[in-house]
Design a protein around this motif. Structure first.
Motif, PDB file in Angstrom:
ATOM      1  N   ALA A   1       0.858  -1.184   0.000  1.00  0.00           N
ATOM      2  CA  ALA A   1       0.000   0.000   0.000  1.00  0.00           C
ATOM      3  C   ALA A   1       0.894   1.234   0.000  1.00  0.00           C
ATOM      4  N   TRP A   2       0.284   2.369  -0.263  1.00  0.00           N
ATOM      5  CA  TRP A   2       0.980   3.654  -0.223  1.00  0.00           C
ATOM      6  C   TRP A   2       0.275   4.555   0.765  1.00  0.00           C
ATOM      7  N   ASN A   3       1.020   5.417   1.402  1.00  0.00           N
ATOM      8  CA  ASN A   3       0.464   6.375   2.342  1.00  0.00           C
ATOM      9  C   ASN A   3      -0.222   7.479   1.534  1.00  0.00           C
ATOM     10  N   GLY A   4      -1.534   7.605   1.711  1.00  0.00           N
ATOM     11  CA  GLY A   4      -2.313   8.589   0.960  1.00  0.00           C
ATOM     12  C   GLY A   4      -1.871  10.012   1.193  1.00  0.00           C
ATOM     13  N   ASP A   5      -1.451  10.320   2.424  1.00  0.00           N
ATOM     14  CA  ASP A   5      -0.986  11.676   2.724  1.00  0.00           C
ATOM     15  C   ASP A   5       0.288  11.995   1.947  1.00  0.00           C
ATOM     16  N   GLN A   6       1.188  11.000   1.836  1.00  0.00           N
ATOM     17  CA  GLN A   6       2.427  11.212   1.086  1.00  0.00           C
ATOM     18  C   GLN A   6       2.139  11.401  -0.402  1.00  0.00           C
ATOM     19  N   ILE A   7       1.160  10.655  -0.923  1.00  0.00           N
ATOM     20  CA  ILE A   7       0.786  10.810  -2.333  1.00  0.00           C
ATOM     21  C   ILE A   7       0.228  12.219  -2.569  1.00  0.00           C
ATOM     22  N   GLU A   8      -0.635  12.692  -1.666  1.00  0.00           N
ATOM     23  CA  GLU A   8      -1.200  14.043  -1.802  1.00  0.00           C
ATOM     24  C   GLU A   8      -0.117  15.101  -1.715  1.00  0.00           C
TER      25      GLU A   8
END
Length: 83
Positions: free
Chosen positions: A42-49
């Motif tokens: 999975a990826w951290n959504g906050d980091q993607i944003e």
């Protein structure tokens, strides 16, 4: 609260191909994935944003990339009136 995104969710959020995202991630230019289980990442959504926000902030006002030579098209030629 952490927002874990699946590969499908990352692809919906980031308008790039999977191979481009993978290449950027391997080069250290995209947030890294983490593993929830042996087979699930999975990826951290906050980091993607944050990554998208930085890309937007650093975006030039106009397109500065390489434009394809559309006048050389064979299948969909560009007419001289449209150019």
């Amino acid at each position: 609260m952490k927002n874990a995104l699946s590969k499908k969710q990352v692809l919906e959020m980031v308008p790039l191909s999977w191979s481009t995202i993978d290449r950027l991630e391997q080069a250290g230019e995209f947030p890294p994935r983490f593993y929830i289980t042996d087979r699930r990442c999975a990826w951290n959504g906050d980091q993607i944003e944050e990554w998208l926000d930085k890309r937007q902030a650093n975006s030039p006002a106009e397109f500065t990339g390489k434009k394809p030579p559309v006048e050389q098209r064979v299948f969909r030629p560009v007419s001289s009136a449209a150019a």
